[in-house]
Scaffold this active site. Structure first.
Site, mmCIF file in Angstrom:
data_model
loop_
_atom_site.group_PDB
_atom_site.id
_atom_site.type_symbol
_atom_site.label_atom_id
_atom_site.label_comp_id
_atom_site.label_asym_id
_atom_site.label_seq_id
_atom_site.Cartn_x
_atom_site.Cartn_y
_atom_site.Cartn_z
ATOM 1 C CD GLU A 121 -2.731 -1.079 2.594
ATOM 2 O OE1 GLU A 121 -2.671 -0.046 3.296
ATOM 3 O OE2 GLU A 121 -3.480 -2.043 2.857
ATOM 4 C CD GLU A 149 8.188 -12.034 -2.943
ATOM 5 O OE1 GLU A 149 7.703 -12.716 -2.030
ATOM 6 O OE2 GLU A 149 7.512 -11.614 -3.906
#
Length: 392
Positions: free
Chosen positions: A127, A376
């Protein structure tokens, strides 16, 4: 210790390599240039049983393991990273949470469609205020009349907005404190309860946004997501309420194996292109591969790739044995991302001016490589994970 791949793994490796060279390489530049999602290639990956490699056959998977998955990802990234990340995000981030934490009903509903490639899976974690600080989730979900009502946004999400996207697993704050039933374990009164929820594509109130204009991975689907009073059934909770933080950390550990394999694959592809070019390009009356400066670059690339490849394979091997693989996966991801950037840079340098021209694959590799040190979990996050695992 055994360093040779078993025959069935070697066969898979060769199959994916031939597929990548014959069917992906001829169209990779055009797909990147036109920002076109590779639907036909994904369909062929599904036909080769590559969309569900590490999952049991009873759920529609190929019944193989993490090493086989890493091998397939490496071979795809050796030719094109957009295709590789599409498979990676679908498998490690989209399908894996359903398999690991889903109820039997959830597995029966989603796994066959995901493993067959009929639908793509996505994972909505990041986010605007929750990137490296993944626990700082702002998206909220409240129970109302048997439904979870979701409000919030996600960003940098892969595979959520294609014509074959099936669902996204999202993290959301579902409460604070322990709650009346204490689900999710002990928390301080103000500590937020994070859970994971399955949101099918097409659910009212859930809108995939416009795709990003990116430096690389141009043929993959990456976009923001918004949730505005989006309602999903209470049964779409994935696993235990309040266990979302532990769940996504485990998912990220597994995902690092795939992304690390991408780094090795891209670096190997860069070396392949650089070596082939150096043998053909002549200067001062002989191929530039005969000059010590070029030989030094090629030798160092090859050595670093082999060392990093073994680290990636070790992380997959440990996971397949049921051993703790978190440290090794973080090390592999850290090492391979940095290697991919260096290898792509050296490959462009060896190509000289042609390395700056889009028709040459190394130009695309150069653009694709940088995200491997960010996605990641950034390099800095990997260093933190590694240091903690060492007891620092």
């Amino acid at each position: 210790m055994e360093f040779d791949l078993p025959d069935h793994h070697r066969l898979l490796q060769q199959t994916v390599r031939e597929f990548a060279e014959q069917e992906i390489a001829p169209v990779a530049e055009e797909l990147d240039r036109t920002h076109t999602f590779p639907y036909d290639i994904v369909r062929r990956l599904a036909e080769l049983d590559l969309m569900g490699i590490p999952f049991p056959e009873e759920y529609g998977g190929a019944g193989s393991d993490s090493l086989a998955y890493a091998l397939a990802v490496e071979e795809l990234a050796r030719v094109d990273s957009s295709v590789a990340i599409t498979l990676c995000a679908h498998t490690s981030l989209g399908t894996q949470p359903i398999y690991l934490f889903g109820s039997e009903d959830q597995k029966r509903e989603w796994m066959p469609r995901l493993c067959s490639g009929e639908r793509l899976g996505a994972f909505g974690l990041t986010e605007p205020e929750a990137g490296s600080d993944a626990g700082n989730t702002r998206t909220r979900a409240s129970l109302q009349d048997g439904d979870w009502v979701i409000n919030g946004t996600k960003q940098f999400i892969t595979n959520a907005g294609t014509d074959i996207s099936g669902m996204v697993v999202i993290t959301a704050v579902t409460g604070t404190g322990r709650g009346e039933d204490g689900r999710g374990g002990e928390r301080s009164p103000n500590e937020r309860e994070i859970s994971n929820l399955i949101v099918p594509n097409g659910t009212p109130g859930y809108e995939p946004g416009t795709p990003y204009r990116k430096m690389g991975w141009n043929a993959s689907d990456t976009r923001p997501l918004s949730f505005d009073d989006c309602r999903v059934p209470e049964g779409n909770l994935l696993g235990q309420r309040g266990a979302g933080f532990r769940q996504f950390l485990h998912v990220l550990d597994i995902g690092r194996i795939g992304v690390a394999a991408m780094g090795v694959g891209l670096a190997q592809g860069a070396l392949d292109q650089a070596l082939a070019y150096a043998k053909e390009r002549r200067a001062f009356g002989r191929p530039i591969s005969k000059f010590q400066a070029i030989q030094s670059k090629l030798a160092n690339m090859a050595t670093e790739i082999e060392a990093t490849r073994l680290l990636v394979y070790k992380s997959a091997y440990l996971k397949d044995r049921g051993a703790n693989f978190s440290l090794t996966a973080a090390q592999a991801k850290l090492k391979s991302g940095r290697l991919a950037v260096r290898a792509a840079d050296e490959a462009v340098q060896i190509h000289g001016g042609y390395g700056y021209i889009e028709e040459y694959p190394v130009c695309r590799f150069y653009r694709d490589a940088k995200i491997l040190t960010i996605g990641e979990g950034t390099d800095e996050v990997q260093e933190m994970v590694i240091a903690r695992a060492l007891g620092a």
